[in-house]
Design a protein around this motif. Structure first.
Motif, PDB file in Angstrom:
ATOM      1  N   GLY A 131       7.212   2.197  -4.746  1.00 39.86           N
ATOM      2  CA  GLY A 131       6.585   2.871  -3.598  1.00 39.86           C
ATOM      3  C   GLY A 131       5.540   3.900  -4.000  1.00 39.86           C
ATOM      4  O   GLY A 131       4.864   4.467  -3.158  1.00 39.86           O
ATOM      5  N   ARG A 132       5.398   4.112  -5.288  1.00 41.13           N
ATOM      6  CA  ARG A 132       4.378   5.067  -5.778  1.00 41.13           C
ATOM      7  C   ARG A 132       3.526   4.381  -6.838  1.00 41.13           C
ATOM      8  O   ARG A 132       3.160   4.964  -7.843  1.00 41.13           O
ATOM      9  CB  ARG A 132       5.054   6.313  -6.365  1.00 41.13           C
ATOM     10  CG  ARG A 132       5.728   7.161  -5.298  1.00 41.13           C
ATOM     11  CD  ARG A 132       6.357   8.402  -5.875  1.00 41.13           C
ATOM     12  NE  ARG A 132       7.457   8.057  -6.757  1.00 41.13           N
ATOM     13  CZ  ARG A 132       7.702   8.677  -7.908  1.00 41.13           C
ATOM     14  NH1 ARG A 132       6.908   9.627  -8.332  1.00 41.13           N
ATOM     15  NH2 ARG A 132       8.728   8.309  -8.639  1.00 41.13           N
ATOM     16  N   THR A 139       1.189  -7.035   2.106  1.00 39.49           N
ATOM     17  CA  THR A 139       0.752  -6.807   3.484  1.00 39.49           C
ATOM     18  C   THR A 139       1.153  -5.416   3.977  1.00 39.49           C
ATOM     19  O   THR A 139       0.546  -4.885   4.891  1.00 39.49           O
ATOM     20  CB  THR A 139       1.345  -7.868   4.433  1.00 39.49           C
ATOM     21  OG1 THR A 139       2.770  -7.893   4.258  1.00 39.49           O
ATOM     22  CG2 THR A 139       0.776  -9.239   4.161  1.00 39.49           C
ATOM     23  N   ASP A 141       1.583  -2.601   1.797  1.00 37.25           N
ATOM     24  CA  ASP A 141       1.108  -1.488   0.980  1.00 37.25           C
ATOM     25  C   ASP A 141      -0.304  -1.662   0.409  1.00 37.25           C
ATOM     26  O   ASP A 141      -0.825  -0.755  -0.223  1.00 37.25           O
ATOM     27  CB  ASP A 141       2.095  -1.263  -0.181  1.00 37.25           C
ATOM     28  CG  ASP A 141       3.511  -1.050   0.341  1.00 37.25           C
ATOM     29  OD1 ASP A 141       3.642  -0.593   1.489  1.00 37.25           O
ATOM     30  OD2 ASP A 141       4.469  -1.351  -0.390  1.00 37.25           O
ATOM     31  N   PHE A 144      -3.240   0.962   0.729  1.00 37.55           N
ATOM     32  CA  PHE A 144      -3.315   2.196  -0.069  1.00 37.55           C
ATOM     33  C   PHE A 144      -4.233   2.021  -1.288  1.00 37.55           C
ATOM     34  O   PHE A 144      -4.422   2.964  -2.049  1.00 37.55           O
ATOM     35  CB  PHE A 144      -1.916   2.608  -0.538  1.00 37.55           C
ATOM     36  CG  PHE A 144      -1.077   3.181   0.566  1.00 37.55           C
ATOM     37  CD1 PHE A 144      -1.136   4.531   0.877  1.00 37.55           C
ATOM     38  CD2 PHE A 144      -0.248   2.365   1.314  1.00 37.55           C
ATOM     39  CE1 PHE A 144      -0.379   5.062   1.911  1.00 37.55           C
ATOM     40  CE2 PHE A 144       0.519   2.883   2.342  1.00 37.55           C
ATOM     41  CZ  PHE A 144       0.448   4.234   2.642  1.00 37.55           C
ATOM     42  N   PHE A 221       2.238  14.847  -7.614  1.00 38.39           N
ATOM     43  CA  PHE A 221       2.598  13.484  -7.208  1.00 38.39           C
ATOM     44  C   PHE A 221       2.360  12.516  -8.374  1.00 38.39           C
ATOM     45  O   PHE A 221       1.213  12.217  -8.721  1.00 38.39           O
ATOM     46  CB  PHE A 221       1.766  13.075  -5.986  1.00 38.39           C
ATOM     47  CG  PHE A 221       2.105  11.715  -5.466  1.00 38.39           C
ATOM     48  CD1 PHE A 221       3.288  11.508  -4.768  1.00 38.39           C
ATOM     49  CD2 PHE A 221       1.244  10.645  -5.669  1.00 38.39           C
ATOM     50  CE1 PHE A 221       3.599  10.246  -4.273  1.00 38.39           C
ATOM     51  CE2 PHE A 221       1.552   9.391  -5.184  1.00 38.39           C
ATOM     52  CZ  PHE A 221       2.736   9.191  -4.482  1.00 38.39           C
TER      53      PHE A 221
ATOM     54  N   THR B  10       0.370  -0.384   8.930  1.00 36.55           N
ATOM     55  CA  THR B  10      -0.837  -1.186   8.698  1.00 36.55           C
ATOM     56  C   THR B  10      -0.755  -2.390   9.628  1.00 36.55           C
ATOM     57  O   THR B  10       0.314  -2.710  10.159  1.00 36.55           O
ATOM     58  CB  THR B  10      -0.950  -1.674   7.238  1.00 36.55           C
ATOM     59  OG1 THR B  10       0.218  -2.443   6.916  1.00 36.55           O
ATOM     60  CG2 THR B  10      -1.075  -0.522   6.265  1.00 36.55           C
ATOM     61  N   CYS B  13       1.893  -5.200   8.583  1.00 34.39           N
ATOM     62  CA  CYS B  13       3.185  -4.763   8.044  1.00 34.39           C
ATOM     63  C   CYS B  13       4.352  -5.194   8.942  1.00 34.39           C
ATOM     64  O   CYS B  13       4.522  -4.663  10.054  1.00 34.39           O
ATOM     65  CB  CYS B  13       3.164  -3.246   7.877  1.00 34.39           C
ATOM     66  SG  CYS B  13       4.777  -2.536   7.602  1.00 34.39           S
ATOM     67  N   TYR B  15       7.595  -4.797   8.363  1.00 33.81           N
ATOM     68  CA  TYR B  15       8.630  -3.762   8.445  1.00 33.81           C
ATOM     69  C   TYR B  15       8.261  -2.717   9.513  1.00 33.81           C
ATOM     70  O   TYR B  15       9.144  -2.160  10.175  1.00 33.81           O
ATOM     71  CB  TYR B  15       8.827  -3.089   7.082  1.00 33.81           C
ATOM     72  CG  TYR B  15       9.354  -4.047   6.029  1.00 33.81           C
ATOM     73  CD1 TYR B  15      10.705  -4.362   5.987  1.00 33.81           C
ATOM     74  CD2 TYR B  15       8.508  -4.642   5.116  1.00 33.81           C
ATOM     75  CE1 TYR B  15      11.198  -5.250   5.042  1.00 33.81           C
ATOM     76  CE2 TYR B  15       8.991  -5.534   4.166  1.00 33.81           C
ATOM     77  CZ  TYR B  15      10.336  -5.830   4.141  1.00 33.81           C
ATOM     78  OH  TYR B  15      10.813  -6.714   3.212  1.00 33.81           O
ATOM     79  N   ALA B  52       5.160   8.708  -0.981  1.00 40.45           N
ATOM     80  CA  ALA B  52       5.144   7.269  -1.279  1.00 40.45           C
ATOM     81  C   ALA B  52       3.845   6.646  -0.793  1.00 40.45           C
ATOM     82  O   ALA B  52       3.213   7.139   0.139  1.00 40.45           O
ATOM     83  CB  ALA B  52       6.328   6.583  -0.609  1.00 40.45           C
ATOM     84  N   MET B  53       3.475   5.550  -1.450  1.00 42.82           N
ATOM     85  CA  MET B  53       2.280   4.804  -1.049  1.00 42.82           C
ATOM     86  C   MET B  53       2.746   3.522  -0.376  1.00 42.82           C
ATOM     87  O   MET B  53       2.536   2.420  -0.882  1.00 42.82           O
ATOM     88  CB  MET B  53       1.433   4.495  -2.276  1.00 42.82           C
ATOM     89  CG  MET B  53       1.013   5.754  -3.013  1.00 42.82           C
ATOM     90  SD  MET B  53       0.317   5.400  -4.614  1.00 42.82           S
ATOM     91  CE  MET B  53      -1.280   4.774  -4.162  1.00 42.82           C
ATOM     92  N   THR B  54       3.424   3.682   0.720  1.00 45.83           N
ATOM     93  CA  THR B  54       3.967   2.513   1.412  1.00 45.83           C
ATOM     94  C   THR B  54       4.118   2.841   2.894  1.00 45.83           C
ATOM     95  O   THR B  54       4.171   4.015   3.277  1.00 45.83           O
ATOM     96  CB  THR B  54       5.321   2.101   0.783  1.00 45.83           C
ATOM     97  OG1 THR B  54       5.741   0.864   1.340  1.00 45.83           O
ATOM     98  CG2 THR B  54       6.406   3.144   1.010  1.00 45.83           C
ATOM     99  N   VAL B  55       4.155   1.808   3.684  1.00 47.25           N
ATOM    100  CA  VAL B  55       4.456   1.954   5.105  1.00 47.25           C
ATOM    101  C   VAL B  55       5.594   0.996   5.451  1.00 47.25           C
ATOM    102  O   VAL B  55       5.819   0.052   4.698  1.00 47.25           O
ATOM    103  CB  VAL B  55       3.212   1.634   5.986  1.00 47.25           C
ATOM    104  CG1 VAL B  55       2.195   2.714   5.886  1.00 47.25           C
ATOM    105  CG2 VAL B  55       2.638   0.265   5.679  1.00 47.25           C
TER     106      VAL B  55
END
Lengths: 329, 94
Positions: A131-132, A139, A141, A144, A221, B10, B13, B15, B52-55
């Protein structure tokens, strides 16, 4: 005293394409059908950006749209889709007891359609940076990584398809492939075009060893900065902003490990030619079944087949007959 | 305390779709911020807020006047109905 036991004709575990196809058939046959989904309705299909090989769509269809259509169709006929996890199945003869995170229910038959999930690399840094900078859902992520550089690990259909999707955002992708690219001809052709354009670089014979990250100056971060790998015995590294991993599939059968349902050596569910497991009344369809082709169209077809066999099973059981379990294949 | 819900999503997405449907099933309303349509600064803000870099990233927080800091803010990263359930429990009951 009233019997408060919650009894259904059929409980389907999972709500991916195979499960939803089965539900369309069973609900149309007036079988009371409940589905339990612990992740996303539509399964892996729902997080696939584009599906080009599912029959009936001239221009293809997005995975999310396909999942929503399947869900809507099943619900139109009365399928009850619940968000919850099945933790155990017990064979009680003419009924099966199903333990879920929302309580216990019983059913005359059970269909296991839990599908599969993407495998993890199992290397240092993968869990830490999940997640980082480490991702399994393009689709979700990909957005980012607008104007960033990415690594995609894998060489099969999913890896190539998702790498092509990620080019909507990323400026360049290093595709790390352990052996060789094994994508369909159509995807391979698209991949070749992107390679010629300099958007994707394919690295064959590369094993991923570690994912490394650090915090940018002035920030706390920590995120991915590079991938350490081995190629022909030599250590190599790929500077990147993120890593997407698509290296194959693992069956979602963890909840079956303490049951009598037989699995193959890789953990997929064994069935006979009627898609019945070794436990009478417990059926299996889709990607989680041993021998599955991992195609949405096949999963949907198996779902329909399983539904018809389940109807037959329930009808026979009501006449005190059983559908014998055949040879497991 | 009055709370509001914001989902960062997004377009593609699945989820995120689950979160929207789940909140809808509880009769809850929410704002949606689609990262595909937002400036890079918004993405950066979400990264800093969520770690976090997520959705999806779902924020449940107290409604306050501009410039004030909410006394309650819960951030759920990903599709996690158990955590979301705890964050909106009093909103469902209200």
């Amino acid at each position: 005293m009233a019997d408060t036991k919650e009894m259904h004709d059929l409980v389907i575990i999972g709500a991916g394409p195979s499960a939803l196809a089965a539900a369309v058939y069973t609900t149309r046959e007036d079988l009371d059908t409940v589905l339990y989904e612990k992740g996303v309705v539509g399964g892996l299909a729902a997080i696939t950006d584009w599906v080009d090989n599912y029959p009936g769509f001239i221009k293809g269809i997005s995975g999310l749209d396909l999942a929503q259509q399947l869900q809507g169709q099943a619900e139109r006929f009365g399928a009850d889709i619940r968000l919850g996890e099945v933790t155990a199945i017990t064979d009680e003869g003419k009924q099966k007891r199903i333990e879920t995170t929302d309580g216990t229910v019983w059913a005359k038959a059970v269909l296991i359609s839990t599908g599969s999930d993407y495998k993890k690399l199992g290397v240092p840094g993968e869990q830490e940076y999940y997640g980082r900078g480490v991702h399994y859902c393009a689709t979700c992520d990909g957005a980012f990584y607008r104007d960033k550089k990415l690594v995609v690990v894998g060489g099969g259909n999913s890896a190539v398809q998702e790498a092509l999707f990620l080019l909507k955002f990323a400026t360049h992708i290093d595709l790390l492939v352990r052996s060789e690219v094994k994508a369909s001809e159509v995807l391979q052709h698209e991949l070749d075009k992107r390679v010629e354009e300099g958007k994707i670089t394919i690295h064959l014979g590369v094993t991923t060893d570690e994912i490394v990250g650090e915090a940018a100056e002035g920030s706390t971060f920590k995120k991915v900065t590079k991938v350490l790998a081995t190629k022909n015995g030599e250590k190599v590294e790929f500077v990147t902003d993120g890593v997407f991993v698509f290296i194959g599939l693992l069956p979602n059968t963890g909840f079956l490990k303490d049951t009598e349902i037989k699995l193959d050596e890789l953990g997929f569910v064994l069935t006979d030619k009627n898609l019945q497991t070794n436990v009478p009344g417990v059926f299996c369809s889709g990607d989680v079944r041993s021998g599955a082709t991992m195609q949405i169209a096949s999963a949907v077809g198996e779902g329909a087949t399983a539904a018809l066999k389940i109807r037959e099973f329930i009808e026979l059981q009501e006449r005190n007959q059983v559908t014998p379990v055949g040879e497991l294949v | 305390m009055t709370k509001k819900i914001t989902i960062y999503t997004t377009t593609t997405c699945a989820y995120c779709d689950m979160v929207k449907k789940w909140l809808g099933s509880k009769g809850l309303t929410y704002d949606v911020i689609n990262m595909d349509e937002e400036a890079p600064e918004v993405r950066q803000r979400v990264i800093e807020m969520s770690g976090a870099m997520t959705v999806p990233v779902t924020v449940v927080e107290e409604v306050v006047e501009e410039g004030e800091e909410p006394s309650f803010r819960d951030i759920t990263v990903g599709w996690n109905p158990a955590k979301l359930g705890a964050a909106v429990r009093d909103m469902v009951a209200a």
